[in-house]
Design a protein around this motif. Structure first.
Motif, PDB file in Angstrom:
ATOM      1  N   SER A   1       2.259   1.767  -3.185  1.00  0.00           N
ATOM      2  CA  SER A   1       1.609   2.050  -4.442  1.00  0.00           C
ATOM      3  C   SER A   1       1.319   3.640  -4.184  1.00  0.00           C
ATOM      4  CB  SER A   1       0.243   1.286  -4.231  1.00  0.00           C
ATOM      5  OG  SER A   1      -0.718   1.683  -3.268  1.00  0.00           O
ATOM      6  N   PRO A  46      -5.797   0.236  -6.179  1.00  0.00           N
ATOM      7  CA  PRO A  46      -5.436  -0.956  -7.252  1.00  0.00           C
ATOM      8  C   PRO A  46      -6.503  -0.779  -8.517  1.00  0.00           C
ATOM      9  CG  PRO A  46      -6.511  -1.699  -5.404  1.00  0.00           C
ATOM     10  CD  PRO A  46      -6.114  -0.272  -5.095  1.00  0.00           C
ATOM     11  N   SER A  74       0.753  -1.283   0.082  1.00  0.00           N
ATOM     12  CA  SER A  74       0.050   0.085  -0.131  1.00  0.00           C
ATOM     13  C   SER A  74       0.726   1.330  -0.125  1.00  0.00           C
ATOM     14  CB  SER A  74      -1.039   0.204   1.314  1.00  0.00           C
ATOM     15  OG  SER A  74      -1.691   1.143   1.122  1.00  0.00           O
ATOM     16  N   SER A  83      -6.390  -1.455  -0.990  1.00  0.00           N
ATOM     17  CA  SER A  83      -5.260  -1.962  -0.668  1.00  0.00           C
ATOM     18  C   SER A  83      -4.505  -1.116   0.740  1.00  0.00           C
ATOM     19  CB  SER A  83      -4.211  -2.063  -1.769  1.00  0.00           C
ATOM     20  OG  SER A  83      -3.527  -0.581  -2.015  1.00  0.00           O
TER      21      SER A  83
END
Length: 152
Positions: free
Chosen positions: A5, A104, A2, A92
């Protein structure tokens, strides 16, 4: 995954925005305000909700509360908060680190007008000890958010 990202999101879309990782937890509004030296109202809390079959993120001031009537009138139904497992699966991000960045898959994002009272807000950044400092409008622009009035 997470936090990574979110780092990737900012590297691509806003490399000037720094993801701040603290030793202290910022998993709640009060903890986040203390960790980042801001008022609780400046924390941009992200709530993952479902109306019917549609899942969405609503970002509000840390002290704002959803107004059920305003929400239902604007969104067409009663909001249901997702469980921690559902939030993690959809975003996520773990509860306490949920944000509209680095998702995502695309989700509708709504920013409540309560955020516009501030020059800078502090949303989480994908972990319970990570956040960013950003203007409300830039945050909304980066995630394609729609401004709404759904809080008391």
């Amino acid at each position: 995954m997470s936090l990574e990202s979110v780092h990737a999101f900012f590297a691509e879309h806003a490399p000037d925005v720094e993801v701040v990782v603290t030793e202290a937890s910022s998993a709640t509004v009060a903890l986040a305000a203390e960790a980042h030296g801001v008022t609780p109202a400046q924390i941009a809390k992200t709530i993952c909700l479902r109306v019917g079959e549609e899942t969405m993120l609503v970002v509000t001031s840390g002290i704002a509360r959803l107004d059920n009537r305003k929400f239902k009138d604007r969104m067409g139904g009663k909001p249901r908060m997702l469980s921690g497992e559902e939030v993690l699966a959809v975003t996520s991000h773990p509860p306490g680190g949920v944000c509209p960045f680095g998702l995502p898959a695309p989700l509708p994002v709504y920013c409540d007008l309560s955020l516009k009272a501030f020059d800078e807000v502090v949303p989480a950044a994908g972990a319970t000890n990570a956040a960013v400092r950003i203007t409300p409008q830039r945050m909304a622009d980066l995630v394609g958010a729609v401004w709404v009035d759904v809080c008391q």
